[in-house]
Design a protein around this motif. Structure first.
Motif, PDB file in Angstrom:
ATOM      1  N   GLY A  33       0.812  -1.213   0.000  1.00 25.72           N
ATOM      2  CA  GLY A  33       0.000   0.000   0.000  1.00 25.72           C
ATOM      3  C   GLY A  33       0.842   1.258   0.000  1.00 25.72           C
ATOM      4  N   LEU A  34       1.872   1.325   0.858  1.00 25.76           N
ATOM      5  CA  LEU A  34       2.727   2.506   0.921  1.00 25.76           C
ATOM      6  C   LEU A  34       3.539   2.664  -0.359  1.00 25.76           C
ATOM      7  N   ALA A  35       4.033   1.532  -0.919  1.00 22.59           N
ATOM      8  CA  ALA A  35       4.822   1.612  -2.148  1.00 22.59           C
ATOM      9  C   ALA A  35       3.980   2.088  -3.310  1.00 22.59           C
ATOM     10  N   ILE A  36       2.750   1.609  -3.402  1.00 19.43           N
ATOM     11  CA  ILE A  36       1.875   2.038  -4.497  1.00 19.43           C
ATOM     12  C   ILE A  36       1.494   3.498  -4.323  1.00 19.43           C
ATOM     13  N   GLY A  37       1.216   3.905  -3.078  1.00 21.78           N
ATOM     14  CA  GLY A  37       0.748   5.274  -2.852  1.00 21.78           C
ATOM     15  C   GLY A  37       1.834   6.316  -2.959  1.00 21.78           C
ATOM     16  N   TYR A  38       3.095   5.984  -2.591  1.00 23.02           N
ATOM     17  CA  TYR A  38       4.128   7.015  -2.513  1.00 23.02           C
ATOM     18  C   TYR A  38       5.304   6.772  -3.468  1.00 23.02           C
ATOM     19  N   GLY A  39       5.625   5.529  -3.808  1.00 23.36           N
ATOM     20  CA  GLY A  39       6.726   5.255  -4.725  1.00 23.36           C
ATOM     21  C   GLY A  39       8.068   5.748  -4.203  1.00 23.36           C
ATOM     22  N   ARG A  40       9.002   6.001  -5.114  1.00 20.64           N
ATOM     23  CA  ARG A  40      10.319   6.561  -4.830  1.00 20.64           C
ATOM     24  C   ARG A  40      11.016   5.850  -3.666  1.00 20.64           C
ATOM     25  N   GLU A  41      11.418   6.607  -2.617  1.00 18.22           N
ATOM     26  CA  GLU A  41      12.141   6.016  -1.500  1.00 18.22           C
ATOM     27  C   GLU A  41      11.323   4.949  -0.753  1.00 18.22           C
ATOM     28  N   TRP A  42      10.019   5.003  -0.885  1.00 22.44           N
ATOM     29  CA  TRP A  42       9.176   4.040  -0.170  1.00 22.44           C
ATOM     30  C   TRP A  42       9.313   2.626  -0.755  1.00 22.44           C
ATOM     31  N   LEU A  43       9.856   2.545  -1.960  1.00 21.84           N
ATOM     32  CA  LEU A  43      10.053   1.217  -2.543  1.00 21.84           C
ATOM     33  C   LEU A  43      11.099   0.395  -1.787  1.00 21.84           C
ATOM     34  N   LEU A  44      11.954   1.084  -1.022  1.00 26.61           N
ATOM     35  CA  LEU A  44      12.968   0.367  -0.238  1.00 26.61           C
ATOM     36  C   LEU A  44      12.361  -0.424   0.920  1.00 26.61           C
ATOM     37  N   LEU A  45      11.065  -0.260   1.138  1.00 26.02           N
ATOM     38  CA  LEU A  45      10.409  -1.086   2.163  1.00 26.02           C
ATOM     39  C   LEU A  45      10.297  -2.538   1.708  1.00 26.02           C
ATOM     40  N   PHE A  46      10.363  -2.779   0.392  1.00 26.51           N
ATOM     41  CA  PHE A  46      10.267  -4.166  -0.090  1.00 26.51           C
ATOM     42  C   PHE A  46      11.433  -5.040   0.401  1.00 26.51           C
ATOM     43  N   PRO A  47      12.715  -4.590   0.338  1.00 23.73           N
ATOM     44  CA  PRO A  47      13.782  -5.417   0.903  1.00 23.73           C
ATOM     45  C   PRO A  47      13.596  -5.686   2.399  1.00 23.73           C
ATOM     46  N   LEU A  48      13.050  -4.708   3.136  1.00 24.37           N
ATOM     47  CA  LEU A  48      12.776  -4.949   4.554  1.00 24.37           C
ATOM     48  C   LEU A  48      11.722  -6.037   4.721  1.00 24.37           C
ATOM     49  N   LEU A  49      10.687  -5.981   3.875  1.00 25.77           N
ATOM     50  CA  LEU A  49       9.685  -7.041   3.905  1.00 25.77           C
ATOM     51  C   LEU A  49      10.332  -8.380   3.584  1.00 25.77           C
ATOM     52  N   GLY A  50      11.288  -8.387   2.631  1.00 21.91           N
ATOM     53  CA  GLY A  50      11.998  -9.632   2.305  1.00 21.91           C
ATOM     54  C   GLY A  50      12.767 -10.182   3.499  1.00 21.91           C
ATOM     55  N   LEU A  51      13.393  -9.314   4.301  1.00 21.58           N
ATOM     56  CA  LEU A  51      14.095  -9.777   5.507  1.00 21.58           C
ATOM     57  C   LEU A  51      13.121 -10.454   6.479  1.00 21.58           C
ATOM     58  N   ALA A  52      11.958  -9.838   6.657  1.00 24.13           N
ATOM     59  CA  ALA A  52      10.973 -10.411   7.577  1.00 24.13           C
ATOM     60  C   ALA A  52      10.452 -11.750   7.063  1.00 24.13           C
ATOM     61  N   VAL A  53      10.207 -11.836   5.753  1.00 24.46           N
ATOM     62  CA  VAL A  53       9.727 -13.099   5.177  1.00 24.46           C
ATOM     63  C   VAL A  53      10.785 -14.190   5.334  1.00 24.46           C
ATOM     64  N   GLY A  54      12.046 -13.880   5.042  1.00 25.61           N
ATOM     65  CA  GLY A  54      13.116 -14.870   5.176  1.00 25.61           C
ATOM     66  C   GLY A  54      13.309 -15.328   6.607  1.00 25.61           C
ATOM     67  N   ALA A  55      13.088 -14.427   7.578  1.00 22.31           N
ATOM     68  CA  ALA A  55      13.248 -14.801   8.980  1.00 22.31           C
ATOM     69  C   ALA A  55      12.139 -15.729   9.456  1.00 22.31           C
TER      70      ALA A  55
END
Length: 394
Positions: free
Chosen positions: A88-110
């Protein structure tokens, strides 16, 4: 220095914790800068969304390092909420907010560390992140997609490897404890068999010396000399048992059995035929002879005890029979100390079973008691037939 060294060792044994993934939240500073710069639409909504993202991320990664909490449904719900908020945040704001995806990847891998579930979750996540980032930022966002994939896979691989190392360490410790317990059991068995036989012989010979002393001093002194010899032999055997290198000789045990039976007033009869035995089989049969004869001397009240060794090229049999009271009072009748696990005939039965053999004990119809032990043996040249050995004669 010693304190810090031990602390480092404890931390290394524990492995990584959820705190190791918290510094990666600094990747969200770009989104925070975007908000503070006044460039983001609806900054209050973005600020609340970023706060909720950080809260959910911290909750997920901390629960991911507790095995029970990681497998619990609330962790999956929190991870699902984190994924929905990230998209939701990536779609709504883009740009620097796209870096939240790697953080989500860390949580998924953990949370999802191995197995097919990891691949079923990773590829839809990467595909969704790719679609959003290409829509918002074009080809320049390829690094974000790649970083998301690497975050999931590397985190999962490292944590799965850490789990494997921890399990191997626990298994090694369990094997060490098992080895200690087995050694204690071996020593308790050997000590019981050694001391039970030796003390029985000492008691019998002491009684014989006491009876002979008033009438035949020389014979009484001979019994005392035998007691001294038995004691010295027992000391040697106990030292060998402690070091774990004792291998009993069946011939030596038969000699001791004849001596013990004769001193107790029991006529010994030994018959030996069949194939030659390997040292391991001789040791086991030697223990059976020792235990059976010891119990016969203690409990049977027999006048005659027959020890017969026979067999074929494939299997060897040892039979010890007395003509005593039977019904649990013969060689198989365990003294109270032999009733515990790992002692007496019960311990011998376990030893023979481990070597592929059997041991049976029970009363003989008409009176008496019999112990029968069998072991598989390698084909070998037949041993000499010793014939009958009565009253200590070979």
């Amino acid at each position: 220095m010693e304190f810090w060294r031990r602390r480092r060792e404890r931390l290394r044994e524990r492995g990584p914790s959820g705190l190791s993934l918290l510094p990666w939240l600094l990747m969200g500073l770009g989104a925070l800068s975007h908000l503070l710069g006044g460039e983001a639409p609806n900054p209050w909504i973005g600020g609340l969304g970023l706060l909720a993202f950080n809260t959910l991320y911290i909750a997920v990664v901390l629960r991911a390092f507790d095995p029970r909490a990681r497998e619990a449904p609330p962790t999956r719900w929190l991870l699902g909420g984190l994924a929905a908020l990230t998209f939701g945040l990536a779609i709504g704001y883009g740009r620097e907010w796209l870096l939240l995806f790697p953080l989500l990847g860390l949580a998924v891998g953990a949370v999802v560390r191995r197995g097919r579930t990891l691949f079923r979750v990773t590829f839809p996540l990467v595909a969704g992140a790719g679609a959003v980032t290409f829509w918002r930022d074009g080809w320049d966002s390829f690094g974000v997609v790649y970083g998301t994939f690497v975050s999931v896979m590397v985190t999962a691989a490292i944590l799965a490897l850490n789990d494997t190392v921890r399990q191997l360490r626990e298994t090694r410790e369990e094997l060490a404890r098992t080895a200690v317990e087995r050694e204690r059991l071996r020593f308790s068995r050997d000590l019981h068999d050694l001391l039970g036989h030796t003390l029985s012989v000492v008691v019998v010979k002491s009684e014989a010396a006491r009876r002979l002393a008033p009438h035949d001093l020389d014979a009484a002194l001979a019994q005392v000399a035998d007691i001294e010899s038995v004691g010295r032999q027992a000391l040697t055997e106990i030292r060998e048992a402690v070091t774990g290198y004792r291998e009993g000789s069946l011939a030596a045990e038969l000699d001791r059995a004849r001596d013990a039976l004769s001193s107790a007033g029991v006529e010994p009869v030994v018959r030996r035929s069949g194939p030659l035995l390997e040292p391991a089989a001789e040791t086991l049969f030697g223990w059976v002879v020792r235990e059976s004869v010891t119990n016969a001397v203690r409990h049977s009240g027999a006048s005659r005890c027959v020890v017969e060794m026979s067999g074929t090229d494939g299997r060897a049999r040892l039979t010890v029979t007395d003509d005593g009271r039977g019904g649990g009072h013969g060689p198989g009748a365990a003294a109270p100390v032999a009733d515990g696990p790992g002692s007496g005939l019960r311990g011998l039965r376990e030893r023979l079973a481990a070597a592929g053999g059997t041991l049976e004990a029970g009363p003989v119809p008409g009176g008496g008691f019999r112990v029968v032990a069998e072991l598989p043996v390698e084909a070998a040249a037949p041993g000499p037939d010793a014939g009958d050995v009565r009253a200590g004669r070979c």
